[in-house]
Structure formats: structure tokens, C-alpha cells
Design a protein around this motif. Structure first.
Motif, PDB file in Angstrom:
ATOM      1  N   LEU A 175       0.843  -1.207   0.000  1.00 37.30           N
ATOM      2  CA  LEU A 175       0.000   0.000   0.000  1.00 37.30           C
ATOM      3  C   LEU A 175       0.876   1.254   0.000  1.00 37.30           C
ATOM      4  N   GLU A 176       1.917   1.224   0.830  1.00 38.05           N
ATOM      5  CA  GLU A 176       2.793   2.401   0.910  1.00 38.05           C
ATOM      6  C   GLU A 176       3.596   2.597  -0.375  1.00 38.05           C
ATOM      7  N   ALA A 177       3.956   1.501  -1.005  1.00 37.00           N
ATOM      8  CA  ALA A 177       4.659   1.624  -2.293  1.00 37.00           C
ATOM      9  C   ALA A 177       3.731   2.252  -3.334  1.00 37.00           C
ATOM     10  N   ALA A 178       2.474   1.832  -3.317  1.00 34.71           N
ATOM     11  CA  ALA A 178       1.496   2.396  -4.256  1.00 34.71           C
ATOM     12  C   ALA A 178       1.261   3.881  -3.958  1.00 34.71           C
ATOM     13  N   GLN A 179       1.286   4.207  -2.662  1.00 30.74           N
ATOM     14  CA  GLN A 179       1.106   5.615  -2.282  1.00 30.74           C
ATOM     15  C   GLN A 179       2.231   6.482  -2.835  1.00 30.74           C
ATOM     16  N   LEU A 180       3.449   5.956  -2.778  1.00 27.98           N
ATOM     17  CA  LEU A 180       4.591   6.734  -3.244  1.00 27.98           C
ATOM     18  C   LEU A 180       4.457   7.026  -4.743  1.00 27.98           C
ATOM     19  N   VAL A 181       4.099   6.009  -5.503  1.00 29.35           N
ATOM     20  CA  VAL A 181       3.915   6.201  -6.946  1.00 29.35           C
ATOM     21  C   VAL A 181       2.804   7.225  -7.203  1.00 29.35           C
ATOM     22  N   ALA A 182       1.695   7.075  -6.456  1.00 31.68           N
ATOM     23  CA  ALA A 182       0.555   7.982  -6.646  1.00 31.68           C
ATOM     24  C   ALA A 182       0.918   9.408  -6.228  1.00 31.68           C
ATOM     25  N   LEU A 183       1.748   9.515  -5.187  1.00 31.29           N
ATOM     26  CA  LEU A 183       2.163  10.850  -4.733  1.00 31.29           C
ATOM     27  C   LEU A 183       3.006  11.533  -5.810  1.00 31.29           C
ATOM     28  N   GLN A 184       3.944  10.780  -6.368  1.00 35.11           N
ATOM     29  CA  GLN A 184       4.797  11.365  -7.406  1.00 35.11           C
ATOM     30  C   GLN A 184       3.959  11.802  -8.598  1.00 35.11           C
ATOM     31  N   ASP A 185       3.020  10.968  -8.957  1.00 32.60           N
ATOM     32  CA  ASP A 185       2.131  11.290 -10.065  1.00 32.60           C
ATOM     33  C   ASP A 185       1.307  12.543  -9.753  1.00 32.60           C
ATOM     34  N   THR A 186       0.842  12.629  -8.514  1.00 32.45           N
ATOM     35  CA  THR A 186       0.033  13.782  -8.103  1.00 32.45           C
ATOM     36  C   THR A 186       0.848  15.077  -8.165  1.00 32.45           C
ATOM     37  N   LEU A 187       2.132  14.979  -7.763  1.00 39.43           N
ATOM     38  CA  LEU A 187       2.971  16.185  -7.781  1.00 39.43           C
ATOM     39  C   LEU A 187       3.180  16.687  -9.211  1.00 39.43           C
ATOM     40  N   LYS A 199       9.979  27.613  -4.302  1.00 38.96           N
ATOM     41  CA  LYS A 199      10.653  26.864  -3.242  1.00 38.96           C
ATOM     42  C   LYS A 199      11.667  25.868  -3.786  1.00 38.96           C
ATOM     43  N   GLY A 200      11.742  25.779  -5.093  1.00 41.90           N
ATOM     44  CA  GLY A 200      12.675  24.829  -5.697  1.00 41.90           C
ATOM     45  C   GLY A 200      12.360  23.387  -5.347  1.00 41.90           C
ATOM     46  N   ILE A 201      11.069  23.061  -5.331  1.00 43.91           N
ATOM     47  CA  ILE A 201      10.672  21.681  -5.011  1.00 43.91           C
ATOM     48  C   ILE A 201       9.827  21.127  -6.155  1.00 43.91           C
ATOM     49  N   GLY A 202       9.643  19.846  -6.138  1.00 46.15           N
ATOM     50  CA  GLY A 202       8.843  19.209  -7.184  1.00 46.15           C
ATOM     51  C   GLY A 202       8.933  17.715  -7.023  1.00 46.15           C
ATOM     52  N   VAL A 203       8.534  17.009  -8.073  1.00 43.80           N
ATOM     53  CA  VAL A 203       8.466  15.557  -7.958  1.00 43.80           C
ATOM     54  C   VAL A 203       9.845  14.955  -7.641  1.00 43.80           C
ATOM     55  N   SER A 204      10.912  15.596  -8.114  1.00 40.59           N
ATOM     56  CA  SER A 204      12.242  15.021  -7.873  1.00 40.59           C
ATOM     57  C   SER A 204      12.650  15.137  -6.398  1.00 40.59           C
ATOM     58  N   SER A 205      11.910  15.934  -5.618  1.00 41.60           N
ATOM     59  CA  SER A 205      12.225  16.037  -4.183  1.00 41.60           C
ATOM     60  C   SER A 205      11.707  14.841  -3.396  1.00 41.60           C
ATOM     61  N   ASP A 233       9.202  12.393   2.497  1.00 39.46           N
ATOM     62  CA  ASP A 233       9.606  13.627   1.818  1.00 39.46           C
ATOM     63  C   ASP A 233       8.443  14.602   1.622  1.00 39.46           C
ATOM     64  N   ILE A 234       7.239  14.143   1.896  1.00 41.57           N
ATOM     65  CA  ILE A 234       6.075  15.035   1.786  1.00 41.57           C
ATOM     66  C   ILE A 234       6.281  16.278   2.664  1.00 41.57           C
ATOM     67  N   THR A 235       7.038  16.115   3.760  1.00 36.20           N
ATOM     68  CA  THR A 235       7.218  17.252   4.675  1.00 36.20           C
ATOM     69  C   THR A 235       8.068  18.373   4.058  1.00 36.20           C
ATOM     70  N   LYS A 236       8.648  18.134   2.917  1.00 40.61           N
ATOM     71  CA  LYS A 236       9.390  19.209   2.238  1.00 40.61           C
ATOM     72  C   LYS A 236       8.437  20.213   1.605  1.00 40.61           C
ATOM     73  N   PHE A 237       7.182  19.835   1.504  1.00 40.96           N
ATOM     74  CA  PHE A 237       6.216  20.701   0.816  1.00 40.96           C
ATOM     75  C   PHE A 237       5.448  21.560   1.821  1.00 40.96           C
ATOM     76  N   PRO A 238       5.113  22.780   1.411  1.00 43.73           N
ATOM     77  CA  PRO A 238       4.352  23.628   2.337  1.00 43.73           C
ATOM     78  C   PRO A 238       2.904  23.156   2.444  1.00 43.73           C
ATOM     79  N   PHE A 239       2.247  23.563   3.522  1.00 42.97           N
ATOM     80  CA  PHE A 239       0.828  23.229   3.681  1.00 42.97           C
ATOM     81  C   PHE A 239      -0.020  24.051   2.717  1.00 42.97           C
ATOM     82  N   THR A 240      -1.201  23.545   2.420  1.00 42.32           N
ATOM     83  CA  THR A 240      -2.199  24.315   1.674  1.00 42.32           C
ATOM     84  C   THR A 240      -3.352  24.575   2.627  1.00 42.32           C
ATOM     85  N   THR A 241      -3.883  25.799   2.625  1.00 42.88           N
ATOM     86  CA  THR A 241      -4.978  26.131   3.542  1.00 42.88           C
ATOM     87  C   THR A 241      -6.202  26.611   2.771  1.00 42.88           C
TER      88      THR A 241
END
Ligand code: AMP
Ligand code: ZN
Length: 432
Positions: free
Chosen positions: A15-27, A43-49, A55-63
Motif C-alpha cells: 500500500l505504501e509503495a502504491a502511495q509513493l507512486v501515486a504521490l509522485q504522479d500527483t505532484l 521553493k525549488g521543489i517538485g516531484v524530484s524532491s 519527503d512530503i514534509t518538504k512541501f508547504p501546507f495548503t490552507t
């Protein structure tokens, strides 16, 4: 027992492996929106981060404020002609937070709801009365599609009109309902009025309670009155709507569908993640959405992750019943209201002073809002017609904004006590 056994009981590591792929795709998808394109670049971030889920914590929150500031299309990540549906957060008018779906988004959302409803025991052959507002609010159409997908017969009753609800329930032998908890309680008084006993005079076996916070005690009370089993349903428009987290038959927390949502719990003061099991604010990243993906969205809902596995065999973790909010949003009759909305409206009305107080009460099974408003001294001397006129205007203006008719009480300047520091805007006297 499972709608999609393979997904629902997937090994955590898989499940976590699938999440990682889906997260990268989402980014990659999210970056195509105006907002995330700009934010990632700054912020110089993106899918390669992202090499691991942490690594999700490298991204800022959305409000919610980010959504409002980039209203209406600043978050859409596909060309506009790919979008097929718009919804918005309940209760807000004007610059409401709006969300958009592609056809695939609707299909994914529908499937999530089918998963939830099936998990709670609904099947083809059930007669499902959807007592939620249809329209911009997600509760109506969201459940409607999910129930149809299972093959249940759907009665799109919509909200309100209690006598008709009861008649529909009886005429068509409704077996499952979707209802706001406060409305379920109110409806029971109409059964009383009609001298009907919901336990004997209806065939409802399952209820889905959602859209507003309610306690275990309130669930028990509703189950007792109606004689059905009531399941807690959690969702928010920014993450489709209902279908985010839902109770299984064990009813010890709600499974949050981790193939569709990456879940974090943070300390709302330090904004740092807290360990599993500790209470904090729920933060979610959508993993399947393409019309309007959201990264680290701060729900402001307070809960905790239940780390222990569930006896039902589903591997998607559970969150506890929502305990409250980390902001001042209040929910009355299922409608989200921010005191700021009331303040803004009041301040635009000539004659209104600077102080006001919102008082929430529960009488019997009826929740009400009274807004106490300080107005100019001149209204209280001589002819009181002007005072009445002002009151009417305030009620109308507030109703237009919050979609609920509040009671309004006009008072003389300086009669609402001022505390030290931050003004207390809301007193919630609703009790069990
Ligand atoms: P909306 O965006 O209008 O769908 O409102 C979503 C909000 O409603 C959530 O962020 C929660 O604060 C609240 N909510 C929805 N379902 C529940 C639930 N089952 N228990 C507690 N709060 C809920
Ligand atoms: Zn379970």
C-alpha cells in the motif's frame, strides 16, 4: 464483505509503495496548476524532491485561505474543458471554496463511496433515502452516485420537509438513510407528532451520519430512537466530500482510504508531525485527484490515528471520531460557519456597532443560533420602529451569507462584555 478486497486488505508495504507512486504522479499533475506551479518554483521543489513518503514534509501546507485567494481556477490542474463538475464547501457563499472534478475524479470518488457503503452493509436491493442537500454541497450527489454504483434503489429526497421524508420512508420501505445527526434527532420529534414509532413504523436498518461533529453518545441516542445501526461518515469538499473515512462494522474509528489520501497528523501550533496515536490536526494530500489535486491540505479537524490493526481485516488505518477544530469554524445544522463571515456582513450595515456575540443553543432536538449585536444608542430612544427595521435587515443579510436564519437580538453599545485580549465571538451552549 469487501467491495474491493485486494485494495482494502492490501499489505501495508504494498500500500505504501502504491502511495509513493501515486504521490509522485500527483505532484506532476499539481505542478500544472497556477498555484502549485508558482509555489514549487519559488521553493525549488517538485516531484524530484520525493524519494520516500516522508519527503512530503518538504512541501508547504495548503490552507482554505490559499484556496480562497486563488479563487476560482487557481488550483485546477487540467484544461477547463476536462472538468465536468464543481462543488463547494457547505454554507459558504460568495467566494466559497470551490472544487472541481474530471470525469475520472467522479468515478474514483463514486467508487470510494461504494466501498464505504458496502463496508457498512448496504447492498443491491437496499432502498436508500438520501436526506442530504443536493447541489453544491457534496453530501447529496456524492452518496447518490456511490449508492447507485452498489445497485441500491436511491430515493434522492434531499434535505428538509420532514413529513414528506417520513412518508417516503414508509411508502417505499426505505432500508438505509443518509442524514445529518442533528436532523435525525429533529426528525424524531416529527415522528412523535405524527404518533409514529420509528422503530416499528419504518424498515430502516442502516444510517450514515455525517457532515457535522457528533459524539458517541449522540450516535447511541439516535440508534436507540430509530432502532437502526448508525455509521460515522467523514469527509470534506476539498477531498471530494464524503468517502474520505468511514466506519466498518466494528465501529472503532473510521478507516481512511489510504490509496486515495496520504494522511498526516500535525501539532497545530508547531506544525510538526506527531507520532501515530497522538492527537493533532489532520492534514491530507490527495493521491488520485486530477482536476484539483491538493498537497498537504490542513483540514483543521482534530483527531488521531488509531495505530492498531482493525479486526475487520482492512489495512487502511483508522482515525478517531473528529474531536473538534483547530480554528473557529462552527457547524450548525450541517452548515459550516466562520464568525468572520458574520462580522464582515455586520460591519457593512449602517447603524451596527463594533461588538457582537454568537450564541448557540440546543432546545430539545433543535439547534439555534442567536446573534447579539450592539447597535447605536439612538435606536433605543423614542420610536422603536427603526430598531425593528434594522433587526429585519440584519437577519436578511446574515441569512444571505450563512444560509441559516439566525435569531437576532439588538443591544445597546457596550452591553456585550469584553474580555481581555481576543474577543470571544462564540458561546456554544449545545449540550447532549
Ligand atoms: P464541507 O467542506 O462542507 O464538506 O465540510 C467539511 C467539514 O465538515 C469537515 O472538515 C469537518 O469539520 C466536518 N465534518 C464532516 N463530516 C464529519 C464527521 N463525520 N464528524 C465530524 N465532522 C465532520
Ligand atoms: Zn475495520
Amino acid at each position: 464483505m469487501y467491495w474491493e478486497k485486494e485494495v482494502e486488505t492490501m499489505d501495508r508495504s504494498k500500500l505504501e509503495a502504491a502511495q509513493l507512486v501515486a504521490l509522485q504522479d500527483t505532484l506532476i499533475k499539481a505542478e500544472k496548476s497556477y498555484y502549485y506551479g508558482k509555489t514549487f518554483q519559488e521553493k525549488g521543489i517538485g516531484v524530484s524532491s520525493v524519494k520516500s513518503l516522508l519527503d512530503i514534509t518538504k512541501f508547504p501546507f495548503t490552507t482554505k485561505d490559499d484556496l480562497r485567494e486563488h479563487w476560482p481556477y487557481g488550483f485546477t490542474a487540467v484544461p477547463k474543458d476536462e472538468l465536468v463538475r464543481m462543488h463547494s464547501s457547505s454554507g459558504t457563499t460568495g467566494r466559497a471554496t470551490v472544487v472541481f472534478h474530471t470525469a475520472k475524479d467522479i468515478a474514483v470518488w463514486t467508487n470510494l463511496l461504494a466501498r464505504c457503503l458496502y463496508m457498512a452493509g448496504m447492498r443491491k436491493g437496499d432502498i436508500f433515502q438520501n436526506m442530504m442537500t443536493y447541489g453544491l454541497f457534496t453530501g447529496g450527489l456524492g452518496f447518490h452516485y456511490g449508492a447507485e454504483k452498489i445497485g441500491a434503489l436511491v430515493i434522492p429526497a434531499g434535505a428538509g420537509n420532514s413529513k414528506r421524508q417520513i412518508q417516503l420512508m414508509r411508502d417505499f420501505t426505505t432500508t438505509a438513510v443518509h442524514v445529518i445527526p442533528s436532523y435525525a434527532l429533529h426528525l424524531s420529534t416529527v415522528f412523535d407528532e405524527l404518533k409514529l414509532d420509528p422503530r416499528k413504523d419504518t424498515s430502516v436498518k442502516i444510517a450514515f451520519l455525517g457532515a457535522e461533529p457528533h459524539t458517541e453518545k449522540m450516535r447511541k441516542k439516535i440508534e436507540e430512537i430509530y432502532g437502526y445501526k448508525a455509521f460515522n461518515s467523514y469527509g470534506l469538499s476539498e477531498m471530494n466530500g464524503p468517502g474520505v473515512a468511514f466506519e466498518c462494522p466494528y465501529q472503532e474509528g473510521m478507516h481512511i482510504w489510504e490509496d486515495s489520501f496520504l494522511v498526516e497528523i500535525i501539532d497545530s501550533k508547531t506544525l510538526q508531525p506527531v507520532p501515530d496515536g497522538e492527537e493533532g490536526e489532520l492534514v491530507m494530500t490527495s493521491l488520485q485527484k486530477e482536476g484539483m489535486p491538493l498537497i498537504r491540505y490542513r483540514t483543521k479537524d482534530l483527531t488521531r490515528i488509531i495505530p492498531e490493526p482493525c479486526a475487520c481485516g482492512r489495512t487502511h488505518r483508522r482515525i478517531e471520531r473528529i474531536k473538534g477544530r483547530s480554528d473557529d469554524m462552527l457547524i450548525l445544522k450541517g452548515v459550516n460557519i466562520f464568525p468572520m463571515q458574520i462580522e464582515k456582513k455586520l460591519m457593512d450595515i449602517p447603524g451596527v456597532g463594533t461588538n457582537f456575540l454568537i450564541i448557540l443553543t440546543r432546545e430539545g432536538y433543535n439547534d439555534d443560533m442567536t446573534v447579539k449585536v450592539e447597535v447605536g444608542k439612538q435606536y433605543f430612544s423614542g420610536d422603536l420602529k427603526q430598531l425593528e427595521k434594522l433587526k429585519k435587515k440584519i437577519i436578511e443579510e446574515l441569512k444571505g451569507e450563512i444560509l441559516i436564519t439566525p435569531k437576532v437580538e439588538l443591544v445597546e453599545p457596550d452591553s456585550i462584555p469584553k474580555g481581555e485580549g481576543k474577543a470571544v465571538r462564540v458561546i456554544d451552549n449545545r449540550k447532549e
